[in-house]
Scaffold this motif. Structure first.
Motif, PDB file in Angstrom:
ATOM      1  N   GLY A 101       0.799  -1.218   0.000  1.00 19.51           N
ATOM      2  CA  GLY A 101       0.000   0.000   0.000  1.00 19.51           C
ATOM      3  C   GLY A 101       0.830   1.264   0.000  1.00 19.51           C
ATOM      4  O   GLY A 101       0.269   2.366  -0.066  1.00 19.51           O
ATOM      5  N   GLU A 102       2.160   1.139   0.044  1.00 18.08           N
ATOM      6  CA  GLU A 102       3.025   2.317   0.151  1.00 18.08           C
ATOM      7  C   GLU A 102       4.028   2.451  -0.994  1.00 18.08           C
ATOM      8  O   GLU A 102       4.366   3.563  -1.387  1.00 18.08           O
ATOM      9  CB  GLU A 102       3.812   2.261   1.473  1.00 18.08           C
ATOM     10  N   VAL A 103       4.532   1.337  -1.515  1.00 17.17           N
ATOM     11  CA  VAL A 103       5.612   1.405  -2.500  1.00 17.17           C
ATOM     12  C   VAL A 103       5.110   2.028  -3.794  1.00 17.17           C
ATOM     13  O   VAL A 103       3.934   1.929  -4.139  1.00 17.17           O
ATOM     14  CB  VAL A 103       6.193   0.001  -2.791  1.00 17.17           C
ATOM     15  N   VAL A 104       6.022   2.650  -4.529  1.00 14.21           N
ATOM     16  CA  VAL A 104       5.661   3.269  -5.806  1.00 14.21           C
ATOM     17  C   VAL A 104       6.262   2.523  -6.986  1.00 14.21           C
ATOM     18  O   VAL A 104       5.956   2.827  -8.135  1.00 14.21           O
ATOM     19  CB  VAL A 104       6.093   4.747  -5.838  1.00 14.21           C
ATOM     20  N   GLY A 105       7.141   1.547  -6.726  1.00 11.52           N
ATOM     21  CA  GLY A 105       7.771   0.787  -7.796  1.00 11.52           C
ATOM     22  C   GLY A 105       8.275  -0.543  -7.282  1.00 11.52           C
ATOM     23  O   GLY A 105       7.906  -0.991  -6.192  1.00 11.52           O
ATOM     24  N   ALA A 163       8.691  -1.215 -13.085  1.00  4.51           N
ATOM     25  CA  ALA A 163       7.295  -1.256 -12.641  1.00  4.51           C
ATOM     26  C   ALA A 163       6.979  -0.064 -11.753  1.00  4.51           C
ATOM     27  O   ALA A 163       7.768   0.304 -10.879  1.00  4.51           O
ATOM     28  CB  ALA A 163       7.024  -2.555 -11.876  1.00  4.51           C
ATOM     29  N   LEU A 164       5.809   0.532 -11.985  1.00  6.81           N
ATOM     30  CA  LEU A 164       5.297   1.605 -11.141  1.00  6.81           C
ATOM     31  C   LEU A 164       3.873   1.260 -10.731  1.00  6.81           C
ATOM     32  O   LEU A 164       3.158   0.537 -11.433  1.00  6.81           O
ATOM     33  CB  LEU A 164       5.309   2.941 -11.886  1.00  6.81           C
ATOM     34  N   LEU A 165       3.443   1.779  -9.566  1.00 10.13           N
ATOM     35  CA  LEU A 165       2.099   1.558  -9.057  1.00 10.13           C
ATOM     36  C   LEU A 165       1.333   2.879  -9.120  1.00 10.13           C
ATOM     37  O   LEU A 165       1.507   3.750  -8.253  1.00 10.13           O
ATOM     38  CB  LEU A 165       2.129   1.037  -7.616  1.00 10.13           C
ATOM     39  N   PRO A 166       0.505   3.088 -10.127  1.00 12.43           N
ATOM     40  CA  PRO A 166      -0.172   4.388 -10.312  1.00 12.43           C
ATOM     41  C   PRO A 166      -0.980   4.836  -9.098  1.00 12.43           C
ATOM     42  O   PRO A 166      -0.965   6.032  -8.752  1.00 12.43           O
ATOM     43  CB  PRO A 166      -1.077   4.135 -11.522  1.00 12.43           C
ATOM     44  N   LEU A 167      -1.689   3.914  -8.443  1.00 14.76           N
ATOM     45  CA  LEU A 167      -2.510   4.303  -7.294  1.00 14.76           C
ATOM     46  C   LEU A 167      -1.642   4.859  -6.175  1.00 14.76           C
ATOM     47  O   LEU A 167      -1.956   5.905  -5.582  1.00 14.76           O
ATOM     48  CB  LEU A 167      -3.312   3.098  -6.799  1.00 14.76           C
ATOM     49  N   GLU A 178      13.093   4.472 -10.755  1.00 16.56           N
ATOM     50  CA  GLU A 178      12.899   3.068 -11.109  1.00 16.56           C
ATOM     51  C   GLU A 178      13.811   2.662 -12.265  1.00 16.56           C
ATOM     52  O   GLU A 178      14.457   1.606 -12.232  1.00 16.56           O
ATOM     53  CB  GLU A 178      11.431   2.828 -11.478  1.00 16.56           C
ATOM     54  N   ALA A 179      13.882   3.495 -13.301  1.00 22.62           N
ATOM     55  CA  ALA A 179      14.714   3.180 -14.464  1.00 22.62           C
ATOM     56  C   ALA A 179      16.195   3.180 -14.105  1.00 22.62           C
ATOM     57  O   ALA A 179      16.974   2.378 -14.652  1.00 22.62           O
ATOM     58  CB  ALA A 179      14.442   4.183 -15.587  1.00 22.62           C
ATOM     59  N   ALA A 180      16.614   4.056 -13.195  1.00 23.85           N
ATOM     60  CA  ALA A 180      18.023   4.078 -12.768  1.00 23.85           C
ATOM     61  C   ALA A 180      18.377   2.799 -12.009  1.00 23.85           C
ATOM     62  O   ALA A 180      19.443   2.205 -12.226  1.00 23.85           O
ATOM     63  CB  ALA A 180      18.281   5.309 -11.899  1.00 23.85           C
ATOM     64  N   HIS A 181      17.493   2.370 -11.113  1.00 17.02           N
ATOM     65  CA  HIS A 181      17.721   1.092 -10.424  1.00 17.02           C
ATOM     66  C   HIS A 181      17.842  -0.058 -11.426  1.00 17.02           C
ATOM     67  O   HIS A 181      18.718  -0.930 -11.298  1.00 17.02           O
ATOM     68  CB  HIS A 181      16.561   0.791  -9.468  1.00 17.02           C
ATOM     69  N   GLN A 182      16.961  -0.061 -12.410  1.00 14.33           N
ATOM     70  CA  GLN A 182      16.970  -1.145 -13.391  1.00 14.33           C
ATOM     71  C   GLN A 182      18.289  -1.179 -14.155  1.00 14.33           C
ATOM     72  O   GLN A 182      18.824  -2.263 -14.448  1.00 14.33           O
ATOM     73  CB  GLN A 182      15.799  -0.987 -14.367  1.00 14.33           C
TER      74      GLN A 182
END
Length: 480
Positions: free
Chosen positions: A208-212, A227-231, A255-259
């Motif tokens: 319920g908290e993470v964004v990716g 991956a991103l979580l729009p909600l 997210e893209a930098a981590h990837q």
């Protein structure tokens, strides 16, 4: 470090107003906070059968027996992962504290995420020598995040649970273990279920908290998927006063930098997960507390064992090896997060008016022990120190100024080239220190091996070359 490591977090604090607590807890006896459906009941806590059935209506009774049966019949690994996923999904379905409910991701949101990741990768091309690491961009619901990250949680938590499970099986004297086989099996099943419950709750809350997929600095999702979580992104940016598109794009950059890092530094993932396993090997179990819990075990009240397990039974060994494993993991995580912070800021600063504000918001989220850190600490007993994150970010920025993008990113070629914990205390000293060139070392080692090995004349083939047929017997004489 977490006060309650290794998968057993403290239960929620009761509100000071008793009536308020009763009102909030009404009708939730079978929810994620109490997944086995056992409430206090009319008979009070001293009566286990009343505690077990007092608050259940007839419709819930069958489900409660089914869950209890699953606990006692589980014969898998150290964690009941089926139960963990079930509890996590229940927690997600229940919604977050602010009343936000999970929902499916629509086509428009999926398209927005794909576009944000595409643009993020384009911006990152100019600030890092590591190429794109995301072959696809996906938008997940919270439930999809739970499903996609479970294999990584299993890899992280199983070593810890394995250590605890071995201790649970060894609390009885050796001469009694043969006779107590069923009891030991039941204890292990109960332990696997309790681990599953605790992990399921933690992962469900985290969903319920993470964004990716990389919020805790580890690659939790499948390789190559940004991956991103729009909600959750919408909830994260709601009170920031920043346009939604900018929030999404900034988080897509992270997210893209981590990837990129995890895709093109092949040793990094195993290095981090191996450090977790090394740390788990140093866990010791308070067998006196465990024996006491087993002696008072009431199979009709599974929550009793859970409560016993929450009383500080698991602690890390205070040994040089354990301290080294902890320092290795904390430093590696700080270096990953610091590098991402530095390159994302370099990419976003000229393009997003809110770059500084978003950067500081995410840093403060870390500094205040955000949900990701807290859950990670609960699961494996480790909490990333925010001071190390800021120090690492400054060091990577200084390296960029001193050596350029290529010189900075070349340090990821080998773990021995990376800064250490002491280097984070003296970043200038590390930046201006002469670095080892591992390609030159390999060349020197190869030359030394040739000199120390059997000499080869120019006419003699090497071992990896086919031998030429020159018509001789090998001694320079023609065969007759």
């Amino acid at each position: 470090m977490s006060d309650n490591p290794f998968g057993f977090g403290l239960p929620p604090e009761e509100p000071e107003n008793g009536d308020e607590g009763k009102e909030k807890g009404k009708g939730n006896q079978g929810g994620p906070a109490n997944p086995f459906g056992f409430g206090a009941g009319a008979g009070g806590a001293d009566n286990p059968f009343a505690a077990m059935f007092g608050s259940l209506n007839p419709n819930d009774l069958g489900a409660a027996f089914q869950q209890l049966g699953q606990m006692l019949s589980y014969e898998g690994g150290p964690v009941n992962w089926d139960m963990a996923k079930q509890i996590a999904r229940q927690t997600v379905a229940q919604g977050t504290a602010d009343g936000t409910k999970d929902e499916s991701v629509g086509p428009a949101e999926r398209a927005a995420v794909e576009e944000a990741v595409r643009l993020a990768d384009l911006w990152l091309d100019g600030v890092t020598s590591l190429p794109s690491g995301a072959s696809t961009a996906v938008a997940w619901s919270r439930a999809e995040w739970v499903e996609a990250t479970q294999p990584a949680w299993k890899e992280l938590v199983d070593p810890v649970a394995e250590r605890v499970g071995a201790a649970m099986g060894g609390v009885l004297p050796e001469e009694m273990q043969a006779m107590a086989g069923p009891l030991i099996g039941m204890m292990r099943s109960m332990g696997g279920a309790m681990f599953g419950q605790q992990i399921g709750q933690a992962v469900g809350v985290l969903a319920g908290e993470v964004v990716g997929s990389t919020d805790i600095g580890l690659p939790l999702g499948p390789a190559g998927k940004a991956a991103l979580l729009p909600l959750n992104i919408e909830v994260f940016g709601k009170d920031l006063g920043v346009p939604k598109d900018e929030v999404r794009l900034y988080l897509a950059l992270r997210e893209a930098a981590h990837q990129r890092l995890f895709a093109h530094v092949p040793w990094l993932r195993s290095h981090l997960f191996g450090a977790v396993e090394g740390y788990a090997r140093g866990i010791k179990v308070d067998t006196a507390k465990l024996e006491d819990a087993v002696g008072q075990l009431d199979v009709s009240n599974p929550e009793q064992l859970q409560e016993a397990l929450q009383q500080g039974m698991f602690q890390p060994e205070d040994t040089p090896e354990q301290k080294a494993a902890l320092a290795r993991l904390e430093t590696a995580l700080a270096l990953v997060e610091g590098w991402v912070d530095a390159v994302v800021h370099e990419a976003a600063k000229p393009r997003l008016t809110s770059a500084d504000a978003l950067r500081e918001t995410l840093r403060r989220r870390r500094a205040t022990g955000g949900p990701a850190e807290q859950t990670f600490a609960t699961l494996i007993g480790l909490q990333l120190r925010p001071r190390r994150l800021r120090d690492a970010s400054r060091l990577w920025a200084s390296l960029t100024d001193a050596r350029g993008v290529d010189g900075r990113d070349d340090l990821w070629e080998h773990p021995d080239m990376l800064p250490t914990a002491s280097d984070l205390d003296d970043p200038d000293g590390f930046v201006h220190r002469e670095q080892l060139d591992f390609s030159e070392i390999d060349k020197m080692l190869g030359e030394a091996a040739q000199q120390n090995g059997p000499s080869l004349t120019k006419d003699e083939p090497r071992a990896d070359e086919p031998k030429k047929d020159d018509g001789t017997d090998g001694k320079g004489e023609s065969e007759k």
